[in-house]
Design an enzyme around this catalytic site. Structure first.
Site: not given
Ligand code: IFM
Length: 471
Positions: A377, A105, A319, A193, A148, A321
Site C-alpha cells: 500500500e 490485492r 505499507n 497491519e 484486514h 504513508y
Molecule cells: O485505508 C487504509 C487501509 O485499510 C490500511 N492502510 C492504510 C489505509 C489508509 O489509511
C-alpha cells in the site's frame, strides 16, 4: 480534455510540485520500474468496499458494531453499502483490467465465509471464487489478505484478539480459505497491519473494537502474530504453489533536534511502529525497548510461540504513508512535534517519500533474513471533485511519482522489492474517517455508485501500456 501527461504536469501548482514535473509521469529511462517483472497493481479491502453486510449469510463484524456507535466514525458513516462492490464486482474487475493494472490485492471478509461453529458459508465462498477466477481469466496477479480488520463479532464477544483461542480460529479460517481457493491466489497475506489492529483497536480505541489499554495492545499483538504463525504452515500445505507473507505498516520517526533525548524518542517511535512487529517475525523476539516505552506490558508468551511466529516468509508486504517528527516527552516516551510548512495530504499526513527509501534500506541492514518485499500500500487522500467528467488529482500524481522514485532508489541500494500496489483502486470507507477521505485512483460517487477514473490512474495506465509495448 488532453490525455497527455505533460499537460497535466503543466497545471501543477508550485506548492504541490516537487522537482521537475514538466516531464510526464513516466519514470526515467534508468528506473528499475521499467523492469517488466516489477508488479504494479492496486489494493482494496473487504469492509472498505464490499457493502452487502447483511447478505448471503454474512455475520456481523467488529466494524459493523463499532461504526454503529455514535461518534466513532465521522458523519456516522458505516460500511453497510460502501462501494457496493459485492454486487458490482464484475464491472470493477473490468475497470481494473482496462487500466492495465497487473496485480490486485484484495481481502476476504472472515464473517462472510464461515459461521461461529466454523461451518463454511457456501454463498460467501462462491463470491470470492467467482471474483478470483475472473481476475485470473484477466491475467491479473492476485494477492489475498485473510484479515484486514473485519473480525467476526462473535469472536470479539469471546475476547477477540485478547483471547488466544482467536489465533486457533484464524488457522481454521486460513485452512478453509486455502482449501477452497487454492490455484486462484498467487500470494496470501495472513494479516494486514497488525499494528493498527493491536494499537488502534486495543491500545487507544480509535478503531474497532475500541478498547484502550497498552497491556491489551501488546497481548492482542502477540495473538495476532501467533495467528499469522499458525496460518502459514496451513497455507503452505493446502496451496504450495502460492507465496505466503504478511503485511506491515511502517512509520518513519525523525528527531526534532540533535539532542540525545530526541534521537532516543525517534528510535522509540520506530521501535513502537516497526520493530514491535518486524522483530518477532524476523528475529523471533520482541524488542526490549518497547517495554521501556510501555513498562509492565509484556504479553503472555508460551513456549514455542516465538518459533511459530518467526517461521520463514516468502514475502513481506510494506505499507507506507508518512513520517512523524518527534521529541522526547521528558519521561520514557515520545511526543509528536508537527513540522510547519511541509506538504500534507487530506489526512494531515506529511508527504515524505525519503522515509520509505530510508526505512527499506535500514531494514535490509537490520534484518539479515529480510524477505523479498512488495509495497502492498502507498497512496494519499485528497478532496477530489469530478468536474466535467474528470478528476484532476494533481497532488496524488506528484505523490505517486515521488514515492515510486523512492522505491527505485531503494532497489538500486540493494533492497529486493518486487512490486507496488496503489492504495487504493477506488475511494472507499476510510475507517474512523468514513467516506470523507478519498484515497482512490478512481473516484466513487456514493449516491450513484458511479466510478470516474482519476487523472492519476490514467497516467499509471499510460506508463503500464508503454512498458508493455517496450517489453
Ligand atoms: O485505508 C487504509 C487501509 O485499510 C490500511 N492502510 C492504510 C489505509 C489508509 O489509511
Amino acid at each position: 480534455m488532453a490525455n497527455d501527461a505533460s499537460a497535466v504536469f503543466d497545471t501543477l501548482s508550485p506548492a504541490v510540485s516537487r522537482g521537475s514535473l514538466a516531464d510526464s509521469f513516466t519514470p526515467p529511462a534508468d528506473s528499475t520500474l521499467w523492469r517488466k517483472n516489477f508488479l504494479l497493481g492496486a489494493a482494496t479491502a473487504s469492509y472498505q468496499i464490499e457493502g452487502a453486510v447483511n447478505e448471503d449469510g454474512r455475520l456481523p463484524s467488529i466494524w459493523d458494531t463499532f461504526s454503529a456507535i455514535p461518534g466513532k466514525v465521522l458523519a456516522g458513516d458505516t460500511g453497510a453499502v460502501a462501494c457496493d462492490h459485492y454486487h458490482r464486482w464484475e464491472a470493477d474487475v473490468e475497470m481494473l483490467a482496462s487500466l492495465g493494472l497487473e496485480g490486485y490485492r484484495l481481502s476476504i471478509a472472515w464473517p462472510r465465509v464461515m459461521d461461529a461453529a466454523g461451518v463454511p458459508n457456501r454463498k460467501g465462498l462462491d463470491f470470492y471464487k467467482r471474483l478470483l477466477n475472473r481476475l485470473k481469466e484477466k491475467g491479473i496477479t492476485t494477492f489475498v489478505t485473510l484479515y484486514h480488520w473485519d473480525l467476526p463479532q462473535h469472536l470479539e464477544d469471546r475476547g477477540g484478539w485478547l483471547n488466544r483461542d482467536t489465533a486457533y480460529r484464524f488457522a481454521d479460517y486460513a485452512d478453509l480459505m486455502s482449501r477452497e481457493l487454492a490455484g486462484t491466489v498467487d500470494a496470501w497475506a495472513t494479516l494486514n497491519e497488525p499494528w493498527c489492529s493491536a494499537y488502534l483497536g486495543y491500545g487507544n480505541g480509535h478503531h474497532a473494537p475500541g478498547l484502550a489499554d497498552d497491556r491489551f495492545a501488546t497481548q492482542a499483538m502477540h495473538h495476532l502474530l501467533l495467528a499469522h504463525g499458525f496460518a502459514v504452515p496451513v497455507l503452505r500445505a493446502n496451496d504450495p504453489a502460492s507465496q505466503k507473507g504478511i503485511v506491515a505498516n511502517i512509520g518513519r520517526g525523525t528527531p526534532n533536534s540533535n539532542s540525545a533525548a530526541d534521537q532516543r524518542a525517534a528510535h522509540l517511535f520506530e521501535v513502537q511502529h516497526n520493530a514491535w512487529i518486524l522483530d518477532p517475525l524476523l528475529k523471533g523476539a520482541y524488542p526490549q525497548d518497547l517495554f521501556e516505552l510501555w513498562p509492565g506490558t509484556e504479553p503472555l508468551v508460551l513456549e514455542g510461540d516465538m518459533q511459530t511466529i518467526s517461521a520463514p516468509l516468502d514475502f513481506l508486504g510494506i505499507n507506507y504513508y508518512f513520517r512523524t517528527n518527534v521529541a522526547s516527552d521528558g519521561a520514557h516516551g515520545f511526543r509528536d512535534v508537527p513540522l510547519e510548512g511541509v506538504e500534507r495530504t487530506q489526512m494531515g499526513w506529511e508527504v515524505y517519500p525519503d522515509g520509505l527509501r530510508d526505512l527499506l534500506t535500514g531494514f535490509k541492514k537490520t534484518y539479515h533474513n529480510l524477505p523479498p518485499i512488495y509495497i502492498t500500500e502507498n497512496g494519499m487522500a485528497s478532496d477530489d471533485q469530478v468536474t466535467d467528467g474528470h478528476v484532476e488529482d494533481t497532488q496524488r500524481i506528484s505523490f505517486l511519482k515521488r514515492h515510486l522514485a523512492a522505491v527505485d532508489q531503494a532497489i538500486k541500494a540493494g533492497v529486493d522489492i518486487r512490486g507496488y500496489f496503489l492504495w487504493s483502486l477506488m475511494d472507499n470507507f476510510e475507517w474512523a474517517f468514513g467516506y470523507e477521505r478519498r484515497f482512490g485512483v478512481v473516484h466513487v460517487d456514493y449516491s450513484t455508485q458511479k466510478r470516474t477514473i482519476k487523472r492519476s490512474a490514467e497516467l499509471v495506465a499510460k506508463f503500464l501500456k508503454e512498458r508493455k509495448a517496450r517489453a
